[in-house]
Structures are given as C-alpha cells and as structure tokens.
Design a protein around this motif. Structure first.
Motif, PDB file in Angstrom:
ATOM      1  N   SER A   3       3.346  -3.865   8.033  1.00 56.76           N
ATOM      2  CA  SER A   3       4.753  -3.566   8.285  1.00 56.76           C
ATOM      3  C   SER A   3       4.905  -2.072   8.512  1.00 56.76           C
ATOM      4  O   SER A   3       3.964  -1.298   8.310  1.00 56.76           O
ATOM      5  CB  SER A   3       5.603  -3.985   7.076  1.00 56.76           C
ATOM      6  N   GLU A   4       6.083  -1.665   8.906  1.00 59.86           N
ATOM      7  CA  GLU A   4       6.441  -0.253   8.872  1.00 59.86           C
ATOM      8  C   GLU A   4       6.676   0.083   7.398  1.00 59.86           C
ATOM      9  O   GLU A   4       6.723  -0.797   6.539  1.00 59.86           O
ATOM     10  CB  GLU A   4       7.711  -0.019   9.692  1.00 59.86           C
ATOM     11  N   TYR A   5       6.886   1.366   7.093  1.00 62.57           N
ATOM     12  CA  TYR A   5       7.085   1.756   5.697  1.00 62.57           C
ATOM     13  C   TYR A   5       8.446   1.305   5.174  1.00 62.57           C
ATOM     14  O   TYR A   5       9.444   1.330   5.893  1.00 62.57           O
ATOM     15  CB  TYR A   5       6.916   3.264   5.521  1.00 62.57           C
ATOM     16  N   ILE A   6       8.429   0.874   3.901  1.00 58.62           N
ATOM     17  CA  ILE A   6       9.645   0.497   3.183  1.00 58.62           C
ATOM     18  C   ILE A   6       9.726   1.342   1.926  1.00 58.62           C
ATOM     19  O   ILE A   6       8.728   1.931   1.493  1.00 58.62           O
ATOM     20  CB  ILE A   6       9.647  -1.008   2.820  1.00 58.62           C
ATOM     21  N   ASP A   7      10.900   1.411   1.321  1.00 60.91           N
ATOM     22  CA  ASP A   7      11.078   2.144   0.076  1.00 60.91           C
ATOM     23  C   ASP A   7      11.034   1.176  -1.092  1.00 60.91           C
ATOM     24  O   ASP A   7      11.758   0.178  -1.101  1.00 60.91           O
ATOM     25  CB  ASP A   7      12.422   2.882   0.066  1.00 60.91           C
ATOM     26  N   VAL A   8      10.193   1.474  -2.066  1.00 56.90           N
ATOM     27  CA  VAL A   8      10.173   0.728  -3.320  1.00 56.90           C
ATOM     28  C   VAL A   8      10.752   1.664  -4.362  1.00 56.90           C
ATOM     29  O   VAL A   8      10.306   2.807  -4.499  1.00 56.90           O
ATOM     30  CB  VAL A   8       8.749   0.276  -3.688  1.00 56.90           C
ATOM     31  N   ALA A   9      11.793   1.202  -5.064  1.00 52.85           N
ATOM     32  CA  ALA A   9      12.534   2.098  -5.951  1.00 52.85           C
ATOM     33  C   ALA A   9      12.959   1.408  -7.238  1.00 52.85           C
ATOM     34  O   ALA A   9      13.030   0.182  -7.309  1.00 52.85           O
ATOM     35  CB  ALA A   9      13.777   2.613  -5.215  1.00 52.85           C
ATOM     36  N   ASN A  10      13.245   2.243  -8.224  1.00 51.44           N
ATOM     37  CA  ASN A  10      13.923   1.773  -9.439  1.00 51.44           C
ATOM     38  C   ASN A  10      15.399   1.748  -9.101  1.00 51.44           C
ATOM     39  O   ASN A  10      16.041   2.788  -9.066  1.00 51.44           O
ATOM     40  CB  ASN A  10      13.687   2.743 -10.602  1.00 51.44           C
ATOM     41  N   CYS A  11      15.923   0.579  -8.828  1.00 53.58           N
ATOM     42  CA  CYS A  11      17.304   0.481  -8.360  1.00 53.58           C
ATOM     43  C   CYS A  11      18.321   0.365  -9.481  1.00 53.58           C
ATOM     44  O   CYS A  11      19.489   0.637  -9.278  1.00 53.58           O
ATOM     45  CB  CYS A  11      17.461  -0.708  -7.419  1.00 53.58           C
ATOM     46  N   GLU A  16       7.040   5.179  -0.803  1.00 55.50           N
ATOM     47  CA  GLU A  16       6.997   4.511   0.495  1.00 55.50           C
ATOM     48  C   GLU A  16       5.749   3.648   0.573  1.00 55.50           C
ATOM     49  O   GLU A  16       4.636   4.141   0.387  1.00 55.50           O
ATOM     50  CB  GLU A  16       6.966   5.542   1.621  1.00 55.50           C
ATOM     51  N   TYR A  17       5.950   2.382   0.866  1.00 59.74           N
ATOM     52  CA  TYR A  17       4.861   1.420   0.948  1.00 59.74           C
ATOM     53  C   TYR A  17       4.912   0.707   2.294  1.00 59.74           C
ATOM     54  O   TYR A  17       5.967   0.609   2.907  1.00 59.74           O
ATOM     55  CB  TYR A  17       5.000   0.342  -0.132  1.00 59.74           C
ATOM     56  N   LEU A  18       3.755   0.167   2.687  1.00 63.15           N
ATOM     57  CA  LEU A  18       3.735  -0.801   3.774  1.00 63.15           C
ATOM     58  C   LEU A  18       3.174  -2.090   3.211  1.00 63.15           C
ATOM     59  O   LEU A  18       2.490  -2.090   2.188  1.00 63.15           O
ATOM     60  CB  LEU A  18       2.944  -0.302   4.980  1.00 63.15           C
ATOM     61  N   VAL A  19       3.518  -3.194   3.845  1.00 62.53           N
ATOM     62  CA  VAL A  19       2.958  -4.491   3.479  1.00 62.53           C
ATOM     63  C   VAL A  19       1.812  -4.759   4.436  1.00 62.53           C
ATOM     64  O   VAL A  19       1.981  -4.674   5.648  1.00 62.53           O
ATOM     65  CB  VAL A  19       4.032  -5.606   3.580  1.00 62.53           C
ATOM     66  N   ARG A  20       0.643  -5.039   3.893  1.00 64.16           N
ATOM     67  CA  ARG A  20      -0.525  -5.331   4.719  1.00 64.16           C
ATOM     68  C   ARG A  20      -0.962  -6.773   4.489  1.00 64.16           C
ATOM     69  O   ARG A  20      -1.164  -7.177   3.351  1.00 64.16           O
ATOM     70  CB  ARG A  20      -1.678  -4.391   4.412  1.00 64.16           C
ATOM     71  N   ARG A  30       0.851  -1.192   0.000  1.00 66.15           N
ATOM     72  CA  ARG A  30       0.000   0.000   0.000  1.00 66.15           C
ATOM     73  C   ARG A  30       0.884   1.239   0.000  1.00 66.15           C
ATOM     74  O   ARG A  30       1.664   1.454   0.921  1.00 66.15           O
ATOM     75  CB  ARG A  30      -0.936  -0.011   1.202  1.00 66.15           C
ATOM     76  N   LEU A  31       0.756   2.042  -1.053  1.00 63.58           N
ATOM     77  CA  LEU A  31       1.532   3.263  -1.220  1.00 63.58           C
ATOM     78  C   LEU A  31       1.035   4.323  -0.251  1.00 63.58           C
ATOM     79  O   LEU A  31      -0.171   4.581  -0.159  1.00 63.58           O
ATOM     80  CB  LEU A  31       1.418   3.762  -2.662  1.00 63.58           C
ATOM     81  N   ARG A  32       1.970   4.939   0.475  1.00 60.44           N
ATOM     82  CA  ARG A  32       1.612   5.962   1.470  1.00 60.44           C
ATOM     83  C   ARG A  32       0.827   7.099   0.814  1.00 60.44           C
ATOM     84  O   ARG A  32       1.240   7.666  -0.178  1.00 60.44           O
ATOM     85  CB  ARG A  32       2.872   6.536   2.113  1.00 60.44           C
ATOM     86  N   GLY A  33      -0.332   7.400   1.382  1.00 67.67           N
ATOM     87  CA  GLY A  33      -1.132   8.544   0.960  1.00 67.67           C
ATOM     88  C   GLY A  33      -1.888   8.373  -0.347  1.00 67.67           C
ATOM     89  O   GLY A  33      -2.500   9.322  -0.826  1.00 67.67           O
ATOM     90  N   ALA A  34      -1.889   7.177  -0.933  1.00 68.50           N
ATOM     91  CA  ALA A  34      -2.520   7.008  -2.243  1.00 68.50           C
ATOM     92  C   ALA A  34      -3.885   6.338  -2.184  1.00 68.50           C
ATOM     93  O   ALA A  34      -4.526   6.169  -3.206  1.00 68.50           O
ATOM     94  CB  ALA A  34      -1.598   6.216  -3.168  1.00 68.50           C
ATOM     95  N   GLY A  35      -4.336   5.955  -0.992  1.00 66.97           N
ATOM     96  CA  GLY A  35      -5.635   5.292  -0.892  1.00 66.97           C
ATOM     97  C   GLY A  35      -5.668   4.005  -1.697  1.00 66.97           C
ATOM     98  O   GLY A  35      -4.654   3.327  -1.851  1.00 66.97           O
ATOM     99  N   GLU A  36      -6.819   3.685  -2.242  1.00 65.55           N
ATOM    100  CA  GLU A  36      -6.981   2.431  -2.984  1.00 65.55           C
ATOM    101  C   GLU A  36      -6.281   2.452  -4.341  1.00 65.55           C
ATOM    102  O   GLU A  36      -6.066   1.402  -4.942  1.00 65.55           O
ATOM    103  CB  GLU A  36      -8.467   2.098  -3.157  1.00 65.55           C
ATOM    104  N   THR A  37      -5.915   3.623  -4.845  1.00 63.65           N
ATOM    105  CA  THR A  37      -5.228   3.681  -6.140  1.00 63.65           C
ATOM    106  C   THR A  37      -3.771   3.250  -6.027  1.00 63.65           C
ATOM    107  O   THR A  37      -3.138   2.946  -7.022  1.00 63.65           O
ATOM    108  CB  THR A  37      -5.282   5.097  -6.745  1.00 63.65           C
ATOM    109  N   GLY A  38      -3.240   3.217  -4.815  1.00 57.84           N
ATOM    110  CA  GLY A  38      -1.845   2.853  -4.610  1.00 57.84           C
ATOM    111  C   GLY A  38      -1.666   1.472  -4.031  1.00 57.84           C
ATOM    112  O   GLY A  38      -0.766   1.247  -3.229  1.00 57.84           O
TER     113      GLY A  38
END
Length: 140
Positions: free
Chosen positions: A111-119, A95-99, A60-68
């Motif tokens: 989970s706490e927030y993690i970073d999802v990135a183009n590495c 920033e995402y959390l795993v639910r 779940r993307l922080r602050g994006a509601g159901e669209t994230g």
C-alpha cells in the motif's frame, strides 16, 4: 531441425507466465488513511496473473527495517480480503505500509503509507464546577 528448435522455444515462451504479469494491488488501506491502535480494520487487494494461493500480510514502519514489522497474518487465502484485524496495543505510532506477499515470495504488493496512531486521548472529566445564575431575571 532449426524450425523445430524455434517452435519449441516459442512454445516455452508462450506457456511461461512472466513475473511482470503477476501483480498484487492493495486496495485498502488507501494512502493517508489513519489506523488507530486498538481498532479493527480489513485489508483488501486485487491480484492479476497466476500465483500462490496463500499470502502473508504485514505492517512495515517507514525507515525501521525488520525491527518495525507487525505481522497481520502469517498465512491467509489469496482471495482479496483479510480481517477484521485489530492493531495491537504496543504498536509504535508512525507511518506504515501494508505489504502482502505470496508464501512462495514470488509476488509482493504494498500500500501507500498510512498513519498508525494512538487515537484515544484522555477521558474528559468535569470536576469542581460551580454553576450560578447571574441573570437579572432570576425567578425565585
């Protein structure tokens, strides 16, 4: 009669599983972890109490509601581990959390927030390079 009613009520309370005793704790990923788009990861958790035997797992993307929301799995056994799972191309970095949620929606853990990135950056290349020897000890 009053004693029987009290005993019945007490028995019902003791046999009921209160919601607060049902807990899902996400153990991986941990806070601040980085997940790279296109790489694979395993989600782990512990559970306490009696609960549904299956769960769904989402990012779940922080602050994006159901669209994230990115679905990791719609259904897996509630056995404490799922994966490896690959973060799909096209996932919005952020920033995402795993639910993790039981399929009956009674118990949820995040989970706490993690970073999802183009590495992966652009491939390094060397072109138009000229090497010359400027050493005064040039051997001939």
């Amino acid at each position: 009669m009053k004693r029987t009613l009290c005993l019945t009520a007490l028995t019902a309370l003791l046999l009921a599983v209160p919601a607060w005793s049902q807990v899902i704790t996400v153990t991986s990923p941990v806070a601040g972890a980085e997940w790279c788009i296109g790489s694979s990861y395993t989600v782990t958790w512990t559970k306490t109490g009696t609960m549904d035997a299956s769960v769904s797992i989402r990012l779940r993307l922080r602050g994006a509601g159901e669209t994230g929301v990115v679905t990791i799995t719609e259904r897996t056994e509630n056995d404490g581990s799922f994966g490896p799972w690959t973060v799909p191309a096209g996932t919005t970095p952020g920033e995402y959390l795993v639910r993790i949620r039981t399929l009956d929606s009674e118990v949820t853990g995040s989970s706490e927030y993690i970073d999802v990135a183009n590495c992966s950056g652009p491939a390094a290349s060397i072109s138009n390079v000229r090497i010359s020897n400027t050493s005064p000890h040039h051997i001939g």
